[in-house]
Scaffold this motif. Structure first.
Motif, PDB file in Angstrom:
ATOM      1  N   ASP A   1       0.817  -1.214   0.000  1.00  0.00           N
ATOM      2  CA  ASP A   1       0.000   0.000   0.000  1.00  0.00           C
ATOM      3  C   ASP A   1       0.856   1.272   0.000  1.00  0.00           C
ATOM      4  N   ASP A   2       2.185   1.094   0.053  1.00  0.00           N
ATOM      5  CA  ASP A   2       3.056   2.273   0.127  1.00  0.00           C
ATOM      6  C   ASP A   2       3.068   3.036  -1.189  1.00  0.00           C
ATOM      7  N   ALA A   3       3.038   4.358  -1.044  1.00  0.00           N
ATOM      8  CA  ALA A   3       3.193   5.228  -2.212  1.00  0.00           C
ATOM      9  C   ALA A   3       4.437   6.076  -1.989  1.00  0.00           C
ATOM     10  N   THR A   4       5.271   6.174  -3.029  1.00  0.00           N
ATOM     11  CA  THR A   4       6.447   7.046  -2.928  1.00  0.00           C
ATOM     12  C   THR A   4       6.536   7.882  -4.196  1.00  0.00           C
TER      13      THR A   4
ATOM     14  N   LYS B   1       8.939  11.637  -0.924  1.00  0.00           N
ATOM     15  CA  LYS B   1       7.564  11.757  -0.439  1.00  0.00           C
ATOM     16  C   LYS B   1       6.998  10.355  -0.239  1.00  0.00           C
ATOM     17  N   LYS B   2       6.446  10.107   0.945  1.00  0.00           N
ATOM     18  CA  LYS B   2       5.965   8.752   1.270  1.00  0.00           C
ATOM     19  C   LYS B   2       4.606   8.798   1.931  1.00  0.00           C
ATOM     20  N   ALA B   3       3.802   7.775   1.655  1.00  0.00           N
ATOM     21  CA  ALA B   3       2.523   7.642   2.360  1.00  0.00           C
ATOM     22  C   ALA B   3       2.037   6.205   2.237  1.00  0.00           C
ATOM     23  N   LYS B   4       1.096   5.846   3.096  1.00  0.00           N
ATOM     24  CA  LYS B   4       0.409   4.557   2.955  1.00  0.00           C
ATOM     25  C   LYS B   4      -0.982   4.847   2.436  1.00  0.00           C
TER      26      LYS B   4
ATOM     27  N   ARG C   1      -1.990  12.295  -8.822  1.00  0.00           N
ATOM     28  CA  ARG C   1      -2.888  12.756  -7.755  1.00  0.00           C
ATOM     29  C   ARG C   1      -2.127  12.760  -6.426  1.00  0.00           C
ATOM     30  N   PHE C   2      -1.235  11.770  -6.254  1.00  0.00           N
ATOM     31  CA  PHE C   2      -0.401  11.700  -5.050  1.00  0.00           C
ATOM     32  C   PHE C   2       0.742  12.720  -5.137  1.00  0.00           C
TER      33      PHE C   2
END
Ligand code: ADP
Ligand code: UDP
Length: 236
Positions: A28-31, A37-40, A211-212
């Motif tokens: 589910d990780d987005a980088t 830049k990182k997020a779940k 979008r991220f």
């Protein structure tokens, strides 16, 4: 015993009891911006697992063999184990992302012909753009392999554009990775909104990882929309 072979930014690779087969688990990780830049994003792993499977099936049915074998769980698929070529092959139909700065045309400009670029998969160097001489000197791929990758990339572009047209989507650009298996070049890795730019034709809405990158919100809703337009009705 199954072992974790590699953990990347978006996926984990595991060995299986078959030495020729790997299990890929989508995270589910987005980088973005080379990991700065990182997020779940809950549900992204499932969406990309299913979307990639759909794209690889679509391509295989139309004469582009690839590493995909089958989906085995919401977030996992089996693939053929490949010797990966450390290049990112980017195909562009319109100007976006890093091309804006490179050639100075504005976002969305329709290119008179697709541009194919090779980037070195090398996080420490920030994945630089390479030309054919750099690739030859670094011995990343032979001239023959490069030609084959370009040929397949162009065919994939035609086929993905056919799907996009039907679904009222503009395929702006995308990234492919290839590996070799028994002396043959084969398409591998992933095809998803993490690795492509998709714009809705009617509304211009962005339906991909931008979008991220641009903090537009509703990232997984956009990915879900892409799965829907691929005919995916699985409840993810
Ligand atoms: P990254 O390595 O860029 O952080 P991922 O998290 O997507 O990216 O990691 C997946 C890794 O698996 C990538 O390094 C990719 O090159 C590699 N890979 C993809 N398909 C195969 C395959 N069929 N066999 C072996 N390695 C693969
Ligand atoms: N891309 C990717 N992985 C990368 C870099 C780019 O999948 O490490 C994809 C990206 O999503 C886009 C295309 O390749 O669809 C072209 O990306 P670009 O060079 O514009 O880079 P960006 O500005 O997105 O980093």
């Amino acid at each position: 015993m199954e072992q974790l072979l590699y953990e990347g930014k978006a996926k984990q690779l595991f060995t299986t009891e078959d030495p020729n087969v790997l299990r890929v688990k989508y995270k589910d990780d987005a980088t973005a911006f080379n990991g700065e830049k990182k997020a779940k994003l809950e549900g992204k792993g499932e969406l990309n697992n299913r979307i990639t499977a759909k794209f690889f099936q679509y391509l295989a049915e139309r004469g582009i063999p690839n590493h995909f074998i089958k989906v085995i769980s919401p977030t996992e698929q089996l693939v053929k184990k490949m010797n990966m070529i450390p290049l990112e092959v980017v195909v562009r139909n319109r100007v976006a992302g890093s091309l804006i700065k490179r050639i100075g045309l504005s976002e969305g400009f329709k290119l008179s012909q697709p541009i194919i670029e090779f980037y070195y998969k090398q996080d420490e160097l920030g994945d630089p753009l390479l030309n054919q001489d750099h690739i030859a000197v670094l011995e990343l791929a032979t001239e023959e392999q490069l030609m084959e990758m370009k040929k397949i990339a162009k065919q994939v572009n035609l086929l993905l554009n056919e799907w996009a047209e039907q679904q009222h989507i503009i395929l702006v650009d995308f990234k492919l990775e290839f590996g070799s298996l028994d002396g043959k070049i084969l398409l591998a890795d992933e095809i998803s909104p993490d690795t492509c730019r998709f714009w809705d034709k009617q509304s211009g809405e962005i339906l991909d990882k931008d979008r991220f990158r641009k903090d537009l919100g509703q990232v997984t809703d956009a990915y879900q929309e892409i799965l829907l337009r691929l005919g995916g009705n699985e409840d993810v």
